[in-house]
Structures are given as C-alpha cells and as structure tokens.
Design a protein around this motif. Structure first.
Motif, PDB file in Angstrom:
ATOM      1  N   GLY A  69     -59.188 -17.677 -24.933  1.00  0.00           N
ATOM      2  CA  GLY A  69     -59.581 -17.203 -23.615  1.00  0.00           C
ATOM      3  C   GLY A  69     -58.721 -16.086 -23.072  1.00  0.00           C
ATOM      4  N   ASP A  70     -57.409 -16.145 -23.308  1.00  0.00           N
ATOM      5  CA  ASP A  70     -56.533 -15.092 -22.792  1.00  0.00           C
ATOM      6  C   ASP A  70     -56.833 -13.761 -23.460  1.00  0.00           C
ATOM      7  N   VAL A  71     -57.110 -13.777 -24.770  1.00  0.00           N
ATOM      8  CA  VAL A  71     -57.431 -12.545 -25.487  1.00  0.00           C
ATOM      9  C   VAL A  71     -58.786 -12.006 -25.040  1.00  0.00           C
ATOM     10  N   LYS A  72     -59.761 -12.873 -24.905  1.00  0.00           N
ATOM     11  CA  LYS A  72     -61.093 -12.417 -24.467  1.00  0.00           C
ATOM     12  C   LYS A  72     -61.046 -11.804 -23.071  1.00  0.00           C
ATOM     13  N   ALA A  73     -60.188 -12.341 -22.196  1.00  0.00           N
ATOM     14  CA  ALA A  73     -60.055 -11.770 -20.854  1.00  0.00           C
ATOM     15  C   ALA A  73     -59.504 -10.349 -20.905  1.00  0.00           C
ATOM     16  N   GLU A  74     -58.528 -10.099 -21.798  1.00  0.00           N
ATOM     17  CA  GLU A  74     -57.977  -8.756 -21.920  1.00  0.00           C
ATOM     18  C   GLU A  74     -58.973  -7.794 -22.572  1.00  0.00           C
ATOM     19  N   ILE A  75     -59.733  -8.273 -23.536  1.00  0.00           N
ATOM     20  CA  ILE A  75     -60.762  -7.428 -24.150  1.00  0.00           C
ATOM     21  C   ILE A  75     -61.809  -7.043 -23.114  1.00  0.00           C
ATOM     22  N   GLY A  83     -62.910  -5.064 -35.443  1.00  0.00           N
ATOM     23  CA  GLY A  83     -64.256  -4.911 -34.916  1.00  0.00           C
ATOM     24  C   GLY A  83     -64.269  -4.309 -33.527  1.00  0.00           C
ATOM     25  N   LEU A  84     -63.127  -4.393 -32.846  1.00  0.00           N
ATOM     26  CA  LEU A  84     -62.973  -3.769 -31.531  1.00  0.00           C
ATOM     27  C   LEU A  84     -62.174  -2.485 -31.654  1.00  0.00           C
ATOM     28  N   ALA A  85     -60.916  -2.596 -32.115  1.00  0.00           N
ATOM     29  CA  ALA A  85     -60.022  -1.446 -32.171  1.00  0.00           C
ATOM     30  C   ALA A  85     -59.870  -0.879 -33.571  1.00  0.00           C
ATOM     31  N   TYR A  86     -60.247  -1.628 -34.593  1.00  0.00           N
ATOM     32  CA  TYR A  86     -60.175  -1.113 -35.965  1.00  0.00           C
ATOM     33  C   TYR A  86     -61.274  -1.792 -36.785  1.00  0.00           C
ATOM     34  N   GLY A  87     -61.496  -1.235 -37.982  1.00  0.00           N
ATOM     35  CA  GLY A  87     -62.590  -1.754 -38.779  1.00  0.00           C
ATOM     36  C   GLY A  87     -63.945  -1.416 -38.197  1.00  0.00           C
ATOM     37  N   VAL A  88     -64.013  -0.280 -37.486  1.00  0.00           N
ATOM     38  CA  VAL A  88     -65.240   0.126 -36.802  1.00  0.00           C
ATOM     39  C   VAL A  88     -65.866   1.304 -37.544  1.00  0.00           C
ATOM     40  N   GLY A  89     -67.170   1.316 -37.712  1.00  0.00           N
ATOM     41  CA  GLY A  89     -67.873   2.448 -38.319  1.00  0.00           C
ATOM     42  C   GLY A  89     -67.986   2.332 -39.822  1.00  0.00           C
ATOM     43  N   GLU A  90     -68.887   3.116 -40.365  1.00  0.00           N
ATOM     44  CA  GLU A  90     -69.175   3.081 -41.797  1.00  0.00           C
ATOM     45  C   GLU A  90     -68.379   4.138 -42.547  1.00  0.00           C
ATOM     46  N   LEU A 127     -38.223   1.541 -22.849  1.00  0.00           N
ATOM     47  CA  LEU A 127     -38.016   1.809 -24.269  1.00  0.00           C
ATOM     48  C   LEU A 127     -36.823   0.978 -24.738  1.00  0.00           C
ATOM     49  N   TRP A 128     -37.110  -0.058 -25.524  1.00  0.00           N
ATOM     50  CA  TRP A 128     -36.076  -0.957 -26.036  1.00  0.00           C
ATOM     51  C   TRP A 128     -35.975  -0.778 -27.542  1.00  0.00           C
ATOM     52  N   TRP A 129     -34.783  -0.410 -28.013  1.00  0.00           N
ATOM     53  CA  TRP A 129     -34.575  -0.193 -29.446  1.00  0.00           C
ATOM     54  C   TRP A 129     -35.655   0.714 -30.036  1.00  0.00           C
ATOM     55  N   PHE A 130     -35.911   1.813 -29.301  1.00  0.00           N
ATOM     56  CA  PHE A 130     -36.783   2.883 -29.769  1.00  0.00           C
ATOM     57  C   PHE A 130     -38.242   2.437 -29.910  1.00  0.00           C
ATOM     58  N   ALA A 131     -38.644   1.411 -29.179  1.00  0.00           N
ATOM     59  CA  ALA A 131     -40.010   0.916 -29.290  1.00  0.00           C
ATOM     60  C   ALA A 131     -40.389   0.202 -27.994  1.00  0.00           C
ATOM     61  N   MET A 132     -41.634  -0.249 -27.922  1.00  0.00           N
ATOM     62  CA  MET A 132     -42.074  -1.042 -26.791  1.00  0.00           C
ATOM     63  C   MET A 132     -41.509  -2.466 -26.897  1.00  0.00           C
ATOM     64  N   PRO A 133     -41.381  -3.173 -25.778  1.00  0.00           N
ATOM     65  CA  PRO A 133     -40.942  -4.570 -25.847  1.00  0.00           C
ATOM     66  C   PRO A 133     -41.879  -5.413 -26.709  1.00  0.00           C
ATOM     67  N   ALA A 134     -41.324  -6.457 -27.321  1.00  0.00           N
ATOM     68  CA  ALA A 134     -42.091  -7.294 -28.235  1.00  0.00           C
ATOM     69  C   ALA A 134     -43.322  -7.897 -27.567  1.00  0.00           C
ATOM     70  N   ILE A 135     -43.221  -8.226 -26.283  1.00  0.00           N
ATOM     71  CA  ILE A 135     -44.346  -8.850 -25.602  1.00  0.00           C
ATOM     72  C   ILE A 135     -45.542  -7.896 -25.517  1.00  0.00           C
ATOM     73  N   LEU A 136     -45.259  -6.597 -25.362  1.00  0.00           N
ATOM     74  CA  LEU A 136     -46.339  -5.622 -25.311  1.00  0.00           C
ATOM     75  C   LEU A 136     -46.917  -5.374 -26.696  1.00  0.00           C
ATOM     76  N   LYS A 137     -46.056  -5.305 -27.709  1.00  0.00           N
ATOM     77  CA  LYS A 137     -46.571  -5.190 -29.074  1.00  0.00           C
ATOM     78  C   LYS A 137     -47.437  -6.402 -29.413  1.00  0.00           C
ATOM     79  N   GLY A 138     -47.036  -7.577 -28.926  1.00  0.00           N
ATOM     80  CA  GLY A 138     -47.833  -8.769 -29.141  1.00  0.00           C
ATOM     81  C   GLY A 138     -49.172  -8.716 -28.434  1.00  0.00           C
ATOM     82  N   TRP A 139     -49.219  -8.058 -27.289  1.00  0.00           N
ATOM     83  CA  TRP A 139     -50.505  -7.858 -26.601  1.00  0.00           C
ATOM     84  C   TRP A 139     -51.426  -7.011 -27.470  1.00  0.00           C
ATOM     85  N   VAL A 140     -50.884  -5.943 -28.039  1.00  0.00           N
ATOM     86  CA  VAL A 140     -51.679  -5.102 -28.940  1.00  0.00           C
ATOM     87  C   VAL A 140     -52.111  -5.901 -30.167  1.00  0.00           C
TER      88      VAL A 140
END
Length: 273
Positions: free
Chosen positions: A79-85, A120-127, A100-113
């Motif tokens: 449910g939490d993922v579907k709400a963000e989608i 089917g939404l952000a990748y694996g799209v199209g022929e 910017l933490w250690w030259f990257a986004m915080p782990a929680i934001l990377k986990g959101w991605v």
C-alpha cells in the motif's frame, strides 16, 4: 502544475527543512498544487525485501526485478508503494530535496526510488527493435514531466567546481539526474545547490531563500538539461555507444551525454552560503 515534493531529512528544523518550506510556499503562491512526501516523518521503509511482494510464494527465490514486474502488473505492490506511484502518476513534476551525504542521496531516499520506481512503471517500458532499445533516456512513463533536485552540501562551491577536490557537482549528481530521473523520461532541470550548509547563519539564509523562490517562480519555464535521447540518433544501437563523430574521439565522461549544441540549460543554478 501538479508537483510531487519528496523530502528526505530527519530534522524538521534543519536548513533543508527551512528551504523545503520556502520552496513549497512559493510554488503554491505561483498557483501550483503540491503534494509532500516526507520520508522520515512517514517512517518510510527503505529496503527492498520479500515483504514488498505479497504474491511471492515462500518457496520462490526472490528476484527483485521479476518480482517487481509481476507485482506491478497485477497491482499487488504494498500500500505505501502504491500510494507513492499514484502521486507520481498524478504529478506533472517531481522535486527531490535532500542533503548530500557521502556524495549521494540519503539511503531513505534511495530506498524510495528502489521500491517505487517499479518494473513496468519506471523501467522495462516499451518494445526493443533494431532502431530503439525500449522507452528510456528521454522516453518512458514520465516523458513530458519535469523533475529537479534541491540539494544542500557541506563543502564549499569551489570544492565541487570542475577542478575541485570533491569532483564537479554535475558529475556527482549525474547518476541521479540522468540515471534516475532522465532514464524514465523526465525533463531534468538544473539543480539548486546550497553549499557550506553547516556554516549558514540567519543572515546568510535570506539571500539563498530568495534565490530559491526565484527558481520556484521559473520552475515551469526554465530549460532542462540537454541530455541526449537514447533513441534520438546519437547512440549506436544495440551497443549504446555514442556515434564516433560526436565529441572529441578521445574524450570520456558524463559531459559527453549532454548535447551542448541544443538551446537548453546545463548551467548549475546554485547558492553559496
């Protein structure tokens, strides 16, 4: 314009939090509709694991790509993922706001991605075909939508300059701008970066806040970074190598993937504390 604003900082009273409030207030003053996802306040689960895929049988080995594909196709994500989608599909634009933490986004934001950018939404799209390799890098689900980063960094601007010890900020943010945002089709705007964030006092905050307000005023019109489209003819398919006549034959690096000949902005819009 409908904007999803994803915020990743554990302290509401931080500089990052204050800038969030400035940005959202100005966006709303300009008539935009903003939805906020506050990852720390929401207690966002950052890791991908078996719990993300309710349809996965106990005896099955977890293959995250396959599980993501099947769960998204069958509307069986949590449910939490579907709400963000739903927010991503609702929005005309996406803003990611983080330190910017250690030259990257915080782990929680990377986990959101990791969890929300489903197969089917952000990748694996199209022929795939002889002339294209799926809908990505300038095409895809989010084509026609805009995206931007607001980033706070502890180092000096000079440290992130082209010859700076930390490496160019455009290079450090390339995996996010190009690899996370441009990949599924977003038009990626130049980022807004605040340097020396830990040393910023109240007097220094005022001009930076005004710079950010100005960026939010131009959010709908500023030219995006002119990244080369995968299927636009600059890359050989299927090798995905730039055509040999593009750029200096001996040149390497992220800058090659920006078409400097196009009338679009690559200049970093930044503020220095």
């Amino acid at each position: 314009m409908k904007i999803l604003f994803v915020f990743a900082h554990p302290e509401q009273r931080s500089l990052t939090g204050a800038l969030r409030d400035v940005a959202i207030k100005e966006l709303e003053a300009q008539g935009h509709e903003v939805r906020l996802t506050d990852l720390y306040a929401d207690g966002w689960k950052s890791e991908v694991d078996r719990a993300d895929f309710p349809l996965l049988r106990p005896e099955e080995r977890l293959k995250p790509v396959t599980a993501s594909h099947d769960a998204y196709a069958q509307d069986a994500l949590t449910g939490d993922v579907k709400a963000e989608i739903e927010k991503l599909l609702w929005a005309d634009a996406l803003i990611l706001h983080f330190p910017l933490w250690w030259f990257a986004m915080p782990a929680i934001l990377k986990g959101w991605v990791d969890r929300v950018f489903a197969y089917g939404l952000a990748y694996g799209v199209g022929e795939h075909s002889e002339k294209r390799w799926g809908d990505r890098y300038g095409e895809g689900t989010f084509a026609g939508k805009r995206a931007m980063l607001i980033v706070t960094a502890g180092g000096w601007a000079e440290h992130y300059a082209p010859r700076g010890v930390n490496g160019p900020i455009d290079d450090l943010l390339f995996p996010i701008n190009h690899g996370i945002l441009y990949y599924p089709g977003y038009d990626v705007l130049p980022p807004f970066v605040v340097y020396r964030a830990d040393k910023l006092d109240e007097a220094g905050f005022a001009p930076i806040a005004e710079d950010l307000r100005e960026r939010m005023r131009s959010f709908a019109t500023i030219a995006p970074i002119a990244y080369r489209r995968q299927n636009g003819g600059d890359y050989l398919i299927p090798s995905m190598q730039l055509r040999p006549e593009i750029g200096d034959p001996g040149a390497t690096g992220f800058a090659l993937h920006v078409d400097e000949g196009k009338p679009a902005s690559r200049t970093l819009i930044s503020a220095v504390g």
